[in-house]
Scaffold this motif. Structure first.
Motif, PDB file in Angstrom:
ATOM      1  N   PHE A  49       0.825  -1.215   0.000  1.00  0.00           N
ATOM      2  CA  PHE A  49       0.000   0.000   0.000  1.00  0.00           C
ATOM      3  C   PHE A  49       0.857   1.263   0.000  1.00  0.00           C
ATOM      4  O   PHE A  49       0.618   2.201  -0.758  1.00  0.00           O
ATOM      5  CB  PHE A  49      -0.925  -0.002   1.229  1.00  0.00           C
ATOM      6  CG  PHE A  49      -1.748   1.250   1.365  1.00  0.00           C
ATOM      7  CD1 PHE A  49      -2.848   1.465   0.547  1.00  0.00           C
ATOM      8  CD2 PHE A  49      -1.420   2.220   2.301  1.00  0.00           C
ATOM      9  CE1 PHE A  49      -3.610   2.627   0.654  1.00  0.00           C
ATOM     10  CE2 PHE A  49      -2.167   3.387   2.417  1.00  0.00           C
ATOM     11  CZ  PHE A  49      -3.270   3.579   1.597  1.00  0.00           C
ATOM     12  N   ARG A  50       1.863   1.299   0.831  1.00  0.00           N
ATOM     13  CA  ARG A  50       2.694   2.504   0.949  1.00  0.00           C
ATOM     14  C   ARG A  50       3.819   2.457  -0.074  1.00  0.00           C
ATOM     15  O   ARG A  50       4.524   1.460  -0.202  1.00  0.00           O
ATOM     16  CB  ARG A  50       3.259   2.632   2.366  1.00  0.00           C
ATOM     17  CG  ARG A  50       3.972   3.954   2.622  1.00  0.00           C
ATOM     18  CD  ARG A  50       4.329   4.106   4.098  1.00  0.00           C
ATOM     19  NE  ARG A  50       3.152   4.196   4.924  1.00  0.00           N
ATOM     20  CZ  ARG A  50       2.458   5.328   5.135  1.00  0.00           C
ATOM     21  NH1 ARG A  50       2.855   6.439   4.556  1.00  0.00           N
ATOM     22  NH2 ARG A  50       1.402   5.325   5.916  1.00  0.00           N
ATOM     23  N   ASP A  51       3.985   3.568  -0.793  1.00  0.00           N
ATOM     24  CA  ASP A  51       4.995   3.634  -1.855  1.00  0.00           C
ATOM     25  C   ASP A  51       5.571   5.049  -1.893  1.00  0.00           C
ATOM     26  O   ASP A  51       5.248   5.849  -2.770  1.00  0.00           O
ATOM     27  CB  ASP A  51       4.366   3.250  -3.197  1.00  0.00           C
ATOM     28  CG  ASP A  51       5.393   3.122  -4.318  1.00  0.00           C
ATOM     29  OD1 ASP A  51       6.568   2.853  -4.014  1.00  0.00           O
ATOM     30  OD2 ASP A  51       5.011   3.295  -5.487  1.00  0.00           O
ATOM     31  N   GLU A  52       6.403   5.362  -0.933  1.00  0.00           N
ATOM     32  CA  GLU A  52       6.992   6.685  -0.815  1.00  0.00           C
ATOM     33  C   GLU A  52       8.503   6.593  -0.938  1.00  0.00           C
ATOM     34  O   GLU A  52       9.095   5.514  -0.829  1.00  0.00           O
ATOM     35  CB  GLU A  52       6.602   7.323   0.519  1.00  0.00           C
ATOM     36  CG  GLU A  52       5.090   7.501   0.678  1.00  0.00           C
ATOM     37  CD  GLU A  52       4.712   8.162   1.993  1.00  0.00           C
ATOM     38  OE1 GLU A  52       5.629   8.526   2.757  1.00  0.00           O
ATOM     39  OE2 GLU A  52       3.504   8.316   2.247  1.00  0.00           O
ATOM     40  N   ALA A  53       9.142   7.735  -1.164  1.00  0.00           N
ATOM     41  CA  ALA A  53      10.583   7.747  -1.414  1.00  0.00           C
ATOM     42  C   ALA A  53      11.368   7.062  -0.304  1.00  0.00           C
ATOM     43  O   ALA A  53      12.338   6.345  -0.564  1.00  0.00           O
ATOM     44  CB  ALA A  53      11.059   9.183  -1.601  1.00  0.00           C
ATOM     45  N   GLN A  54      10.964   7.264   0.920  1.00  0.00           N
ATOM     46  CA  GLN A  54      11.702   6.710   2.054  1.00  0.00           C
ATOM     47  C   GLN A  54      11.103   5.411   2.590  1.00  0.00           C
ATOM     48  O   GLN A  54      11.629   4.841   3.536  1.00  0.00           O
ATOM     49  CB  GLN A  54      11.767   7.752   3.197  1.00  0.00           C
ATOM     50  CG  GLN A  54      12.353   9.085   2.774  1.00  0.00           C
ATOM     51  CD  GLN A  54      13.735   8.949   2.174  1.00  0.00           C
ATOM     52  OE1 GLN A  54      14.552   8.156   2.647  1.00  0.00           O
ATOM     53  NE2 GLN A  54      14.012   9.711   1.113  1.00  0.00           N
ATOM     54  N   GLU A  55      10.004   4.968   1.994  1.00  0.00           N
ATOM     55  CA  GLU A  55       9.364   3.738   2.465  1.00  0.00           C
ATOM     56  C   GLU A  55       8.629   3.084   1.290  1.00  0.00           C
ATOM     57  O   GLU A  55       7.513   3.463   0.960  1.00  0.00           O
ATOM     58  CB  GLU A  55       8.386   4.017   3.606  1.00  0.00           C
ATOM     59  CG  GLU A  55       7.786   2.761   4.212  1.00  0.00           C
ATOM     60  CD  GLU A  55       6.822   3.052   5.346  1.00  0.00           C
ATOM     61  OE1 GLU A  55       6.123   2.123   5.774  1.00  0.00           O
ATOM     62  OE2 GLU A  55       6.769   4.215   5.800  1.00  0.00           O
ATOM     63  N   HIS A  56       9.305   2.135   0.659  1.00  0.00           N
ATOM     64  CA  HIS A  56       8.716   1.499  -0.508  1.00  0.00           C
ATOM     65  C   HIS A  56       9.261   0.080  -0.638  1.00  0.00           C
ATOM     66  O   HIS A  56      10.224  -0.303   0.017  1.00  0.00           O
ATOM     67  CB  HIS A  56       9.026   2.307  -1.772  1.00  0.00           C
ATOM     68  CG  HIS A  56      10.479   2.275  -2.158  1.00  0.00           C
ATOM     69  ND1 HIS A  56      10.986   1.368  -3.069  1.00  0.00           N
ATOM     70  CD2 HIS A  56      11.533   3.022  -1.738  1.00  0.00           C
ATOM     71  CE1 HIS A  56      12.286   1.557  -3.203  1.00  0.00           C
ATOM     72  NE2 HIS A  56      12.654   2.551  -2.412  1.00  0.00           N
TER      73      HIS A  56
END
Length: 266
Positions: A49-56
């Protein structure tokens, strides 16, 4: 003026997992046969679900070998995360390597200021199987990795196909003031700002077909998004010159009179 760049053609440029792949695996099965090669780099796109620069959970890996039928790939190192491959949805797998490439220089990363390719009025632009890496200039209008700029109606004589933009500081494939162009079978991965971008809304009859946008980053995060349930007013500011870059957008369409076929956004 003419700009023609052609690299070796690898097909398809992206496909999907044929089955779920657990963490720790070095073997992935694909829905389509590929002609990719050992030593090249691919990405298995996240299904989290989470797909961010620092957490993917997007995972880049080098290819150790490809099966004779082209539908199984052995990776040099195991995957760290699970990647889902079901009947209703499956993780995309994209080839990131090309033999012809354009890249920013050693200072690009510090200043988010890379190179750019712009095709203007009166030119013909054929870009096929090319990699753009560390390209684009963040918050500088008109400075995008691949850019058709104010060309008018090009009668499908200009195109971007089978290419990849990786780690861009500002967009990937931009069509601006240009109609009847083609953007086909490309990959945009690790992109700041909207990846595939119709800039003004006057662009018509362009074809965007079978492209992939993955790991797209917003520019200038808002303090609150109201959980996406209430309207927000965006404005330009120094750190975000285009208001809509406060959201992560794979495909930015400002005119319905364009054709969008078989594209995928993660």
């Amino acid at each position: 003026a003419k700009l023609h760049m052609f690299g070796a053609k690898f097909t398809p440029t992206w496909t999907r997992l044929a089955a779920s792949t657990p963490s720790g695996s070095t073997l992935i099965s694909l829905q389509q046969p590929v002609n990719w090669e050992a030593g090249q780099t691919l990405v298995v796109v996240t299904t989290a679900f989470r797909d961010e620069a620092q957490e993917h959970q997007n995972e880049e890996r080098r290819i150790a070998s490809v099966s004779p039928d082209g539908q199984s790939i052995t990776l040099e190192t195991p995957l760290k995360y699970d990647h889902y491959g079901g009947l209703e949805y499956a993780a995309e797998v994209a080839l990131l390597s090309r033999r012809v490439f354009v890249r920013g220089d050693a200072a690009s990363e510090e200043y988010k200021y890379g190179g750019h390719i712009l095709c203007g009025h009166g030119s013909t632009c054929h870009i096929s199987s090319v990699q753009a890496y560390q390209m684009g200039q963040q918050n500088v209008m008109g400075r995008y990795p691949f850019h058709l700029h104010m060309m008018g109606d090009v009668g499908f004589q200009s195109y971007f196909e089978d290419s990849v933009v990786k780690h861009s500081y500002f967009r990937a494939y931009t069509v601006h003031g240009t109609s009847s162009a083609r953007v086909s079978r490309n990959v945009a991965y690790d992109i700041h700002g909207s990846a595939y971008y119709l800039e003004d809304g006057v662009e018509e009859s362009n074809i965007f077909e079978y492209n992939l946008a993955a790991y797209v980053h917003l520019i200038g995060k808002l303090s609150s998004y109201n959980n996406g349930q209430v309207g927000k007013t965006f404005s330009s500011e120094t750190s975000r010159i285009v208001p809509t870059d406060a959201t992560a957008t794979g495909f930015y369409c400002t005119n319905a009179k364009n054709r969008w076929i078989g594209n995928s956004a993660s």
